[in-house]
Design a protein around this motif. Structure first.
Motif, PDB file in Angstrom:
ATOM      1  N   SER A 174       0.681   5.742  -0.176  1.00  0.00           N
ATOM      2  CA  SER A 174      -0.105   6.963  -0.273  1.00  0.00           C
ATOM      3  C   SER A 174       0.697   7.990  -1.061  1.00  0.00           C
ATOM      4  O   SER A 174       1.910   7.845  -1.222  1.00  0.00           O
ATOM      5  CB  SER A 174      -0.467   7.502   1.116  1.00  0.00           C
ATOM      6  N   ILE A 199      -7.131   6.501   4.548  1.00  0.00           N
ATOM      7  CA  ILE A 199      -5.772   6.079   4.939  1.00  0.00           C
ATOM      8  C   ILE A 199      -4.810   7.260   4.819  1.00  0.00           C
ATOM      9  O   ILE A 199      -3.997   7.506   5.712  1.00  0.00           O
ATOM     10  CB  ILE A 199      -5.283   4.906   4.069  1.00  0.00           C
ATOM     11  N   THR A 200      -4.901   7.985   3.729  1.00  0.00           N
ATOM     12  CA  THR A 200      -3.999   9.119   3.531  1.00  0.00           C
ATOM     13  C   THR A 200      -4.186  10.165   4.620  1.00  0.00           C
ATOM     14  O   THR A 200      -3.223  10.713   5.146  1.00  0.00           O
ATOM     15  CB  THR A 200      -4.213   9.738   2.137  1.00  0.00           C
ATOM     16  N   ASP A 256      -2.890   2.012  -4.324  1.00  0.00           N
ATOM     17  CA  ASP A 256      -2.852   3.401  -3.880  1.00  0.00           C
ATOM     18  C   ASP A 256      -3.940   3.638  -2.832  1.00  0.00           C
ATOM     19  O   ASP A 256      -5.073   3.173  -2.988  1.00  0.00           O
ATOM     20  CB  ASP A 256      -3.058   4.353  -5.057  1.00  0.00           C
ATOM     21  N   THR A 257      -3.578   4.358  -1.762  1.00  0.00           N
ATOM     22  CA  THR A 257      -4.554   4.651  -0.720  1.00  0.00           C
ATOM     23  C   THR A 257      -5.536   5.710  -1.220  1.00  0.00           C
ATOM     24  O   THR A 257      -5.268   6.438  -2.164  1.00  0.00           O
ATOM     25  CB  THR A 257      -3.875   5.192   0.548  1.00  0.00           C
ATOM     26  N   GLN A 258      -6.647   5.766  -0.530  1.00  0.00           N
ATOM     27  CA  GLN A 258      -7.643   6.793  -0.801  1.00  0.00           C
ATOM     28  C   GLN A 258      -7.652   7.758   0.386  1.00  0.00           C
ATOM     29  O   GLN A 258      -6.735   7.757   1.207  1.00  0.00           O
ATOM     30  CB  GLN A 258      -9.007   6.156  -1.063  1.00  0.00           C
ATOM     31  N   THR A 267       2.797   7.163   3.249  1.00  0.00           N
ATOM     32  CA  THR A 267       2.496   5.927   3.983  1.00  0.00           C
ATOM     33  C   THR A 267       2.832   4.709   3.136  1.00  0.00           C
ATOM     34  O   THR A 267       2.603   4.676   1.937  1.00  0.00           O
ATOM     35  CB  THR A 267       1.011   5.892   4.377  1.00  0.00           C
ATOM     36  N   LEU A 278       0.853  -1.190   0.000  1.00  0.00           N
ATOM     37  CA  LEU A 278       0.000   0.000   0.000  1.00  0.00           C
ATOM     38  C   LEU A 278       0.886   1.236   0.000  1.00  0.00           C
ATOM     39  O   LEU A 278       1.904   1.263   0.693  1.00  0.00           O
ATOM     40  CB  LEU A 278      -0.845  -0.034   1.274  1.00  0.00           C
TER      41      LEU A 278
END
Length: 60
Positions: free
Chosen positions: A9, A41-42, A36-38, A49, A7
């Motif tokens: 970011s 999470i970001t 890719d985080t959304q 991250t 994962l």
């Protein structure tokens, strides 16, 4: 071992990403996928991250 899902970011240094991917291959994983985080999470983890989402062994 066959596959790892990692994962990232926005803001993850490409050098860090390359180093992590190289190490994962050294550990015996043949396939590395990056997700890719959304926003959640970001927002909670911040830019840059890095995380492991899933590890699979042969036959799974």
């Amino acid at each position: 071992m066959s596959r790892v899902v990692l994962l990232r970011s926005p803001g993850l240094d490409p050098v860090v990403q390359g180093d992590v991917e190289a190490r994962v291959h050294e550990l015996g994983y043949q396939k590395v996928d990056w997700w890719d985080t959304q926003c959640v999470i970001t927002t909670h983890c911040g830019p840059g991250t890095l995380g492991a989402v899933a590890l699979t062994a042969d036959g799974l």
